[in-house]
Design a protein around this motif. Structure first.
Motif, PDB file in Angstrom:
ATOM      1  N   ALA A   1       0.832  -1.205   0.000  1.00 52.50           N
ATOM      2  CA  ALA A   1       0.000   0.000   0.000  1.00 52.50           C
ATOM      3  C   ALA A   1       0.866   1.256   0.000  1.00 52.50           C
ATOM      4  O   ALA A   1       0.574   2.231  -0.705  1.00 52.50           O
ATOM      5  N   GLY A   2       1.953   1.251   0.778  1.00 57.87           N
ATOM      6  CA  GLY A   2       2.857   2.396   0.780  1.00 57.87           C
ATOM      7  C   GLY A   2       3.529   2.601  -0.560  1.00 57.87           C
ATOM      8  O   GLY A   2       3.689   3.739  -1.030  1.00 57.87           O
ATOM      9  N   ALA A   3       3.926   1.490  -1.193  1.00 53.81           N
ATOM     10  CA  ALA A   3       4.533   1.597  -2.520  1.00 53.81           C
ATOM     11  C   ALA A   3       3.541   2.149  -3.530  1.00 53.81           C
ATOM     12  O   ALA A   3       3.905   2.961  -4.402  1.00 53.81           O
ATOM     13  N   SER A   4       2.293   1.732  -3.439  1.00 51.69           N
ATOM     14  CA  SER A   4       1.258   2.266  -4.333  1.00 51.69           C
ATOM     15  C   SER A   4       1.090   3.761  -4.145  1.00 51.69           C
ATOM     16  O   SER A   4       0.987   4.528  -5.108  1.00 51.69           O
TER      17      SER A   4
ATOM     18  N   ILE B   1      10.297   4.757  -1.807  1.00 51.98           N
ATOM     19  CA  ILE B   1      10.155   5.666  -0.662  1.00 51.98           C
ATOM     20  C   ILE B   1       8.857   5.371   0.093  1.00 51.98           C
ATOM     21  O   ILE B   1       8.825   5.321   1.332  1.00 51.98           O
ATOM     22  N   GLY B   2       7.775   5.173  -0.648  1.00 50.44           N
ATOM     23  CA  GLY B   2       6.500   4.859  -0.003  1.00 50.44           C
ATOM     24  C   GLY B   2       6.544   3.547   0.758  1.00 50.44           C
ATOM     25  O   GLY B   2       5.981   3.438   1.861  1.00 50.44           O
ATOM     26  N   ALA B   3       7.222   2.534   0.194  1.00 52.87           N
ATOM     27  CA  ALA B   3       7.304   1.238   0.862  1.00 52.87           C
ATOM     28  C   ALA B   3       8.092   1.328   2.162  1.00 52.87           C
ATOM     29  O   ALA B   3       7.680   0.801   3.206  1.00 52.87           O
TER      30      ALA B   3
ATOM     31  N   ILE C   1      12.221  -4.797  -3.622  1.00 52.61           N
ATOM     32  CA  ILE C   1      11.521  -5.719  -4.524  1.00 52.61           C
ATOM     33  C   ILE C   1      10.049  -5.338  -4.636  1.00 52.61           C
ATOM     34  O   ILE C   1       9.488  -5.235  -5.737  1.00 52.61           O
ATOM     35  N   THR C   2       9.414  -5.138  -3.482  1.00 53.33           N
ATOM     36  CA  THR C   2       7.992  -4.793  -3.479  1.00 53.33           C
ATOM     37  C   THR C   2       7.742  -3.495  -4.220  1.00 53.33           C
ATOM     38  O   THR C   2       6.796  -3.387  -5.016  1.00 53.33           O
ATOM     39  N   ALA C   3       8.590  -2.499  -3.988  1.00 52.42           N
ATOM     40  CA  ALA C   3       8.392  -1.201  -4.626  1.00 52.42           C
ATOM     41  C   ALA C   3       8.509  -1.292  -6.138  1.00 52.42           C
ATOM     42  O   ALA C   3       7.679  -0.745  -6.882  1.00 52.42           O
TER      43      ALA C   3
END
Length: 351
Positions: free
Chosen positions: A111-114, A138-140, A265-267
Protein backbone atom coordinates in the motif's frame (compact mmCIF):
# COMPACT_ATOMS: atom_id res chain seq x y z
CA UNK A 1 34.16 -43.39 0.90
CA UNK A 2 30.53 -43.63 1.98
CA UNK A 3 30.55 -39.96 3.00
CA UNK A 4 31.91 -38.99 -0.40
CA UNK A 5 29.26 -41.04 -2.15
CA UNK A 6 26.55 -39.53 0.04
CA UNK A 7 27.85 -36.03 -0.68
CA UNK A 8 27.93 -36.62 -4.40
CA UNK A 9 24.44 -38.09 -4.24
CA UNK A 10 23.16 -35.00 -2.42
CA UNK A 11 24.79 -32.73 -4.99
CA UNK A 12 23.24 -34.79 -7.77
CA UNK A 13 19.79 -34.46 -6.23
CA UNK A 14 20.23 -30.71 -5.91
CA UNK A 15 21.30 -30.43 -9.54
CA UNK A 16 18.37 -32.59 -10.59
CA UNK A 17 15.96 -30.45 -8.57
CA UNK A 18 17.37 -27.28 -10.13
CA UNK A 19 16.99 -28.81 -13.58
CA UNK A 20 13.39 -29.77 -12.93
CA UNK A 21 12.64 -26.31 -11.55
CA UNK A 22 14.12 -24.61 -14.62
CA UNK A 23 12.17 -26.95 -16.91
CA UNK A 24 8.98 -26.25 -14.99
CA UNK A 25 9.56 -22.50 -15.18
CA UNK A 26 10.25 -22.73 -18.92
CA UNK A 27 7.03 -24.72 -19.39
CA UNK A 28 5.06 -22.12 -17.41
CA UNK A 29 6.56 -19.29 -19.49
CA UNK A 30 5.66 -21.15 -22.69
CA UNK A 31 2.11 -21.65 -21.43
CA UNK A 32 1.90 -17.96 -20.56
CA UNK A 33 2.79 -17.08 -24.15
CA UNK A 34 0.68 -19.73 -25.88
CA UNK A 35 -2.54 -19.38 -23.87
CA UNK A 36 -4.52 -16.17 -24.06
CA UNK A 37 -7.39 -14.39 -25.73
CA UNK A 38 -6.22 -15.96 -28.99
CA UNK A 39 -4.46 -19.31 -28.75
CA UNK A 40 -1.13 -19.52 -30.56
CA UNK A 41 0.66 -22.76 -31.54
CA UNK A 42 3.75 -23.57 -29.44
CA UNK A 43 5.71 -24.06 -32.68
CA UNK A 44 4.96 -20.47 -33.69
CA UNK A 45 6.18 -19.25 -30.30
CA UNK A 46 9.43 -21.19 -30.67
CA UNK A 47 9.90 -19.86 -34.20
CA UNK A 48 9.43 -16.28 -33.01
CA UNK A 49 12.02 -16.85 -30.28
CA UNK A 50 14.39 -18.35 -32.84
CA UNK A 51 13.92 -15.33 -35.12
CA UNK A 52 14.46 -12.78 -32.39
CA UNK A 53 17.27 -14.49 -30.49
CA UNK A 54 19.07 -16.48 -33.16
CA UNK A 55 18.03 -14.66 -36.33
CA UNK A 56 16.57 -17.85 -37.81
CA UNK A 57 14.46 -16.13 -40.47
CA UNK A 58 11.21 -18.08 -40.24
CA UNK A 59 8.35 -16.56 -42.27
CA UNK A 60 5.67 -15.52 -39.76
CA UNK A 61 2.71 -13.18 -39.63
CA UNK A 62 3.85 -9.82 -38.22
CA UNK A 63 0.76 -9.66 -35.99
CA UNK A 64 1.52 -13.03 -34.38
CA UNK A 65 5.16 -12.08 -33.99
CA UNK A 66 4.25 -8.79 -32.32
CA UNK A 67 1.76 -10.41 -29.94
CA UNK A 68 4.25 -13.06 -28.88
CA UNK A 69 7.39 -10.95 -28.58
CA UNK A 70 6.11 -7.57 -27.44
CA UNK A 71 3.06 -8.52 -25.38
CA UNK A 72 2.78 -12.06 -24.09
CA UNK A 73 6.46 -12.92 -23.55
CA UNK A 74 7.18 -9.71 -21.65
CA UNK A 75 4.02 -10.21 -19.62
CA UNK A 76 5.01 -13.76 -18.67
CA UNK A 77 8.59 -12.81 -17.75
CA UNK A 78 7.52 -9.88 -15.55
CA UNK A 79 4.88 -12.09 -13.91
CA UNK A 80 7.58 -14.64 -13.07
CA UNK A 81 9.92 -11.98 -11.67
CA UNK A 82 7.11 -10.39 -9.66
CA UNK A 83 5.89 -13.71 -8.26
CA UNK A 84 9.38 -14.82 -7.27
CA UNK A 85 10.25 -11.49 -5.67
CA UNK A 86 7.03 -11.15 -3.68
CA UNK A 87 7.19 -14.76 -2.47
CA UNK A 88 10.76 -14.36 -1.22
CA UNK A 89 9.82 -11.06 0.44
CA UNK A 90 7.09 -12.95 2.28
CA UNK A 91 9.62 -15.56 3.44
CA UNK A 92 11.89 -12.81 4.79
CA UNK A 93 9.14 -10.96 6.66
CA UNK A 94 7.67 -14.12 8.15
CA UNK A 95 11.11 -15.17 9.39
CA UNK A 96 12.19 -11.81 10.78
CA UNK A 97 8.85 -11.11 12.47
CA UNK A 98 8.18 -14.75 13.41
CA UNK A 99 4.60 -14.34 12.23
CA UNK A 100 2.75 -16.61 9.85
CA UNK A 101 0.62 -13.74 8.53
CA UNK A 102 3.45 -11.37 7.61
CA UNK A 103 3.84 -10.40 3.96
CA UNK A 104 4.32 -7.13 2.01
CA UNK A 105 0.57 -6.78 1.45
CA UNK A 106 -0.60 -7.43 5.01
CA UNK A 107 2.10 -5.23 6.54
CA UNK A 108 1.18 -2.25 4.35
CA UNK A 109 4.39 -2.22 2.29
CA UNK A 110 2.47 -2.73 -0.96
CA UNK A 111 0.00 0.00 0.00
CA UNK A 112 2.86 2.40 0.78
CA UNK A 113 4.53 1.60 -2.52
CA UNK A 114 1.26 2.27 -4.33
CA UNK A 115 0.93 5.64 -2.60
CA UNK A 116 4.49 6.58 -3.53
CA UNK A 117 4.01 5.56 -7.16
CA UNK A 118 0.71 7.46 -7.46
CA UNK A 119 2.19 10.53 -5.73
CA UNK A 120 4.97 10.66 -8.34
CA UNK A 121 2.83 9.98 -11.41
CA UNK A 122 -0.41 11.79 -10.55
CA UNK A 123 0.46 14.44 -7.96
CA UNK A 124 3.85 15.23 -9.53
CA UNK A 125 5.83 14.67 -6.31
CA UNK A 126 9.49 15.42 -6.94
CA UNK A 127 8.78 17.75 -9.86
CA UNK A 128 9.84 15.09 -12.36
CA UNK A 129 13.12 14.31 -10.59
CA UNK A 130 11.85 11.08 -9.03
CA UNK A 131 11.22 7.93 -11.03
CA UNK A 132 8.11 5.82 -10.52
CA UNK A 133 10.11 2.99 -8.93
CA UNK A 134 11.99 5.33 -6.60
CA UNK A 135 8.76 6.96 -5.48
CA UNK A 136 7.31 3.51 -4.81
CA UNK A 137 10.44 2.55 -2.84
CA UNK A 138 10.16 5.67 -0.66
CA UNK A 139 6.50 4.86 0.00
CA UNK A 140 7.30 1.24 0.86
CA UNK A 141 10.06 2.17 3.32
CA UNK A 142 7.91 4.90 4.87
CA UNK A 143 5.00 2.49 5.29
CA UNK A 144 7.13 -0.13 7.02
CA UNK A 145 8.67 2.52 9.26
CA UNK A 146 5.26 3.77 10.33
CA UNK A 147 4.06 0.21 10.96
CA UNK A 148 7.13 -0.55 13.08
CA UNK A 149 6.73 2.65 15.11
CA UNK A 150 3.02 2.01 15.62
CA UNK A 151 3.65 -1.55 16.77
CA UNK A 152 6.31 -0.36 19.24
CA UNK A 153 4.03 2.39 20.55
CA UNK A 154 1.31 -0.21 21.07
CA UNK A 155 3.64 -2.18 23.32
CA UNK A 156 4.75 -4.78 20.79
CA UNK A 157 7.81 -6.59 22.06
CA UNK A 158 9.25 -10.01 21.54
CA UNK A 159 7.18 -13.14 21.20
CA UNK A 160 3.70 -13.83 19.90
CA UNK A 161 2.15 -10.68 21.39
CA UNK A 162 4.67 -8.45 19.64
CA UNK A 163 4.16 -10.26 16.34
CA UNK A 164 0.40 -9.84 16.63
CA UNK A 165 0.85 -6.11 17.29
CA UNK A 166 2.95 -5.79 14.13
CA UNK A 167 0.27 -7.45 12.02
CA UNK A 168 -2.44 -5.23 13.52
CA UNK A 169 -0.26 -2.18 12.92
CA UNK A 170 0.29 -3.35 9.36
CA UNK A 171 -3.44 -3.57 8.74
CA UNK A 172 -3.88 -0.04 10.09
CA UNK A 173 -0.95 1.22 8.01
CA UNK A 174 -2.32 -0.40 4.87
CA UNK A 175 -5.67 1.31 5.37
CA UNK A 176 -3.94 4.63 5.95
CA UNK A 177 -1.90 4.45 2.75
CA UNK A 178 -4.83 3.14 0.73
CA UNK A 179 -6.78 6.18 1.90
CA UNK A 180 -3.90 8.48 0.94
CA UNK A 181 -3.77 6.88 -2.50
CA UNK A 182 -7.51 7.41 -2.98
CA UNK A 183 -7.16 11.02 -1.80
CA UNK A 184 -4.37 11.73 -4.31
CA UNK A 185 -6.38 10.19 -7.14
CA UNK A 186 -9.55 12.11 -6.22
CA UNK A 187 -7.68 15.40 -5.91
CA UNK A 188 -5.22 15.29 -8.81
CA UNK A 189 -6.38 12.76 -11.43
CA UNK A 190 -8.86 13.32 -14.23
CA UNK A 191 -11.49 10.70 -15.04
CA UNK A 192 -9.33 8.77 -17.52
CA UNK A 193 -6.35 8.77 -15.18
CA UNK A 194 -8.50 7.69 -12.26
CA UNK A 195 -9.96 4.78 -14.22
CA UNK A 196 -6.54 3.62 -15.38
CA UNK A 197 -4.95 3.99 -11.94
CA UNK A 198 -7.74 2.08 -10.20
CA UNK A 199 -7.39 -0.82 -12.66
CA UNK A 200 -3.61 -0.74 -12.21
CA UNK A 201 -3.90 -0.74 -8.42
CA UNK A 202 -5.81 -4.04 -8.59
CA UNK A 203 -2.89 -5.55 -10.47
CA UNK A 204 -2.34 -5.33 -14.20
CA UNK A 205 0.37 -6.76 -16.44
CA UNK A 206 -1.15 -5.33 -19.60
CA UNK A 207 1.24 -2.40 -19.87
CA UNK A 208 4.57 -4.15 -19.27
CA UNK A 209 7.10 -4.15 -22.11
CA UNK A 210 10.78 -4.96 -22.53
CA UNK A 211 12.08 -1.97 -20.51
CA UNK A 212 10.09 -3.35 -17.58
CA UNK A 213 11.67 -6.77 -18.11
CA UNK A 214 15.16 -5.27 -17.92
CA UNK A 215 14.26 -3.75 -14.56
CA UNK A 216 12.09 -6.46 -12.99
CA UNK A 217 14.36 -9.43 -13.70
CA UNK A 218 17.62 -7.95 -12.30
CA UNK A 219 15.82 -6.64 -9.21
CA UNK A 220 14.16 -10.01 -8.55
CA UNK A 221 17.37 -11.96 -9.15
CA UNK A 222 19.46 -9.59 -7.01
CA UNK A 223 16.88 -9.61 -4.23
CA UNK A 224 16.66 -13.41 -4.17
CA UNK A 225 20.46 -13.71 -4.15
CA UNK A 226 20.80 -11.23 -1.27
CA UNK A 227 18.24 -13.17 0.73
CA UNK A 228 19.89 -16.49 -0.19
CA UNK A 229 23.19 -15.23 1.22
CA UNK A 230 21.48 -14.84 4.61
CA UNK A 231 19.89 -18.30 4.87
CA UNK A 232 21.72 -19.21 8.07
CA UNK A 233 20.79 -15.90 9.66
CA UNK A 234 17.15 -16.46 8.74
CA UNK A 235 17.30 -19.92 10.31
CA UNK A 236 18.69 -18.31 13.46
CA UNK A 237 15.89 -15.71 13.52
CA UNK A 238 13.43 -18.58 13.90
CA UNK A 239 14.46 -18.62 17.58
CA UNK A 240 14.18 -14.84 17.98
CA UNK A 241 16.50 -11.90 17.49
CA UNK A 242 18.19 -12.39 20.87
CA UNK A 243 18.99 -16.00 20.06
CA UNK A 244 20.26 -14.95 16.64
CA UNK A 245 22.57 -12.38 18.26
CA UNK A 246 23.90 -15.01 20.67
CA UNK A 247 24.75 -17.16 17.65
CA UNK A 248 26.88 -14.38 16.20
CA UNK A 249 24.37 -12.89 13.76
CA UNK A 250 24.76 -9.09 13.34
CA UNK A 251 21.07 -8.55 13.94
CA UNK A 252 20.63 -4.91 12.97
CA UNK A 253 22.74 -5.16 9.82
CA UNK A 254 20.98 -8.32 8.65
CA UNK A 255 17.54 -6.89 9.41
CA UNK A 256 18.35 -3.70 7.52
CA UNK A 257 19.68 -5.60 4.51
CA UNK A 258 16.78 -8.05 4.33
CA UNK A 259 13.99 -5.57 5.01
CA UNK A 260 15.57 -3.10 2.58
CA UNK A 261 15.75 -5.80 -0.10
CA UNK A 262 12.12 -6.79 0.52
CA UNK A 263 11.00 -3.16 0.35
CA UNK A 264 12.95 -2.60 -2.89
CA UNK A 265 11.52 -5.72 -4.52
CA UNK A 266 7.99 -4.79 -3.48
CA UNK A 267 8.39 -1.20 -4.63
CA UNK A 268 9.73 -2.09 -8.07
CA UNK A 269 7.07 -4.73 -8.68
CA UNK A 270 4.23 -2.51 -7.44
CA UNK A 271 5.44 0.36 -9.63
CA UNK A 272 5.05 -1.93 -12.65
CA UNK A 273 2.03 -4.09 -11.98
CA UNK A 274 0.21 -2.58 -8.99
CA UNK A 275 -0.44 -4.05 -5.56
CA UNK A 276 -0.86 -7.81 -6.01
CA UNK A 277 -1.86 -9.37 -2.74
CA UNK A 278 -1.47 -12.78 -1.10
CA UNK A 279 1.52 -14.00 -3.16
CA UNK A 280 3.94 -13.26 -0.34
CA UNK A 281 1.58 -14.83 2.17
CA UNK A 282 0.41 -18.05 0.54
CA UNK A 283 3.45 -19.19 -1.44
CA UNK A 284 5.92 -19.34 1.50
CA UNK A 285 3.51 -21.54 3.43
CA UNK A 286 2.98 -23.84 0.44
CA UNK A 287 6.75 -24.09 -0.08
CA UNK A 288 7.33 -24.69 3.63
CA UNK A 289 4.83 -27.54 3.50
CA UNK A 290 6.74 -29.16 0.61
CA UNK A 291 10.40 -28.61 1.51
CA UNK A 292 10.39 -27.82 5.23
CA UNK A 293 11.37 -24.72 7.22
CA UNK A 294 15.11 -24.62 6.42
CA UNK A 295 15.71 -21.47 4.39
CA UNK A 296 18.38 -23.05 2.23
CA UNK A 297 15.57 -24.94 0.51
CA UNK A 298 12.66 -22.67 1.34
CA UNK A 299 13.98 -19.59 -0.49
CA UNK A 300 14.56 -21.20 -3.94
CA UNK A 301 11.35 -23.22 -3.62
CA UNK A 302 9.34 -20.08 -2.80
CA UNK A 303 10.92 -18.17 -5.68
CA UNK A 304 10.08 -20.96 -8.14
CA UNK A 305 6.54 -21.49 -6.87
CA UNK A 306 5.84 -17.76 -6.76
CA UNK A 307 7.00 -17.33 -10.35
CA UNK A 308 4.88 -20.22 -11.63
CA UNK A 309 1.87 -19.21 -9.54
CA UNK A 310 1.75 -15.66 -10.88
CA UNK A 311 2.21 -16.83 -14.49
CA UNK A 312 -0.74 -19.19 -14.06
CA UNK A 313 -2.77 -16.44 -12.36
CA UNK A 314 -2.07 -14.16 -15.31
CA UNK A 315 -3.25 -16.86 -17.71
CA UNK A 316 -6.48 -17.23 -15.75
CA UNK A 317 -7.00 -13.47 -15.74
CA UNK A 318 -7.02 -13.51 -19.55
CA UNK A 319 -9.20 -16.55 -20.20
CA UNK A 320 -11.70 -16.82 -17.33
CA UNK A 321 -14.03 -14.24 -18.92
CA UNK A 322 -14.02 -14.36 -22.75
CA UNK A 323 -13.18 -11.02 -24.31
CA UNK A 324 -12.20 -9.40 -21.02
CA UNK A 325 -8.99 -9.27 -18.98
CA UNK A 326 -9.42 -9.37 -15.21
CA UNK A 327 -7.01 -7.57 -12.89
CA UNK A 328 -4.51 -10.18 -11.78
CA UNK A 329 -5.01 -9.10 -8.18
CA UNK A 330 -8.57 -10.41 -8.40
CA UNK A 331 -7.29 -13.88 -9.31
CA UNK A 332 -4.63 -13.96 -6.60
CA UNK A 333 -7.18 -12.76 -4.03
CA UNK A 334 -9.65 -15.49 -5.01
CA UNK A 335 -6.93 -18.04 -4.27
CA UNK A 336 -5.22 -16.21 -1.43
CA UNK A 337 -8.20 -15.17 0.67
CA UNK A 338 -9.30 -18.75 1.51
CA UNK A 339 -5.66 -19.67 2.16
CA UNK A 340 -5.31 -16.62 4.42
CA UNK A 341 -8.39 -17.72 6.36
CA UNK A 342 -7.00 -21.25 6.75
CA UNK A 343 -3.64 -19.94 8.00
CA UNK A 344 -5.41 -17.58 10.42
CA UNK A 345 -7.56 -20.35 11.86
CA UNK A 346 -4.72 -22.88 12.16
CA UNK A 347 -2.23 -20.37 13.54
CA UNK A 348 -4.62 -18.47 15.79
CA UNK A 349 -3.30 -20.06 18.96
CA UNK A 350 0.25 -19.00 18.14
CA UNK A 351 -0.54 -15.30 17.31
Amino acid sequence: MSLAVAGSGGAGRRIGACGLALAGLAAALLAGVVIGETALPPLTVLQVLANKVLGAGYALYPVDEGIIWNYRLTRAIVAAACGAGLAVSGVVLQALLRNALADPYVLGISAGASTGAVAVTIAGLGAGLLSLSFGAFIGAVLAFGIVALLARAAGGGAGAAGAAQIVLAGIAGAQLFNALTALIIAKSANSDQARGIMFWLMGSLGGVRWPDVWLAVPVAVAGVLIVALHTRALDAFAFGSEAAASLGVPVRRVQAALIGSSALITAVMVSMVGAIGFVGLVIPHAARFLVGPRHGRLIPASAFMGAVFLILADILSRVVIPGQVLPIGVVTALVGAPAFAAILVRGGRRL
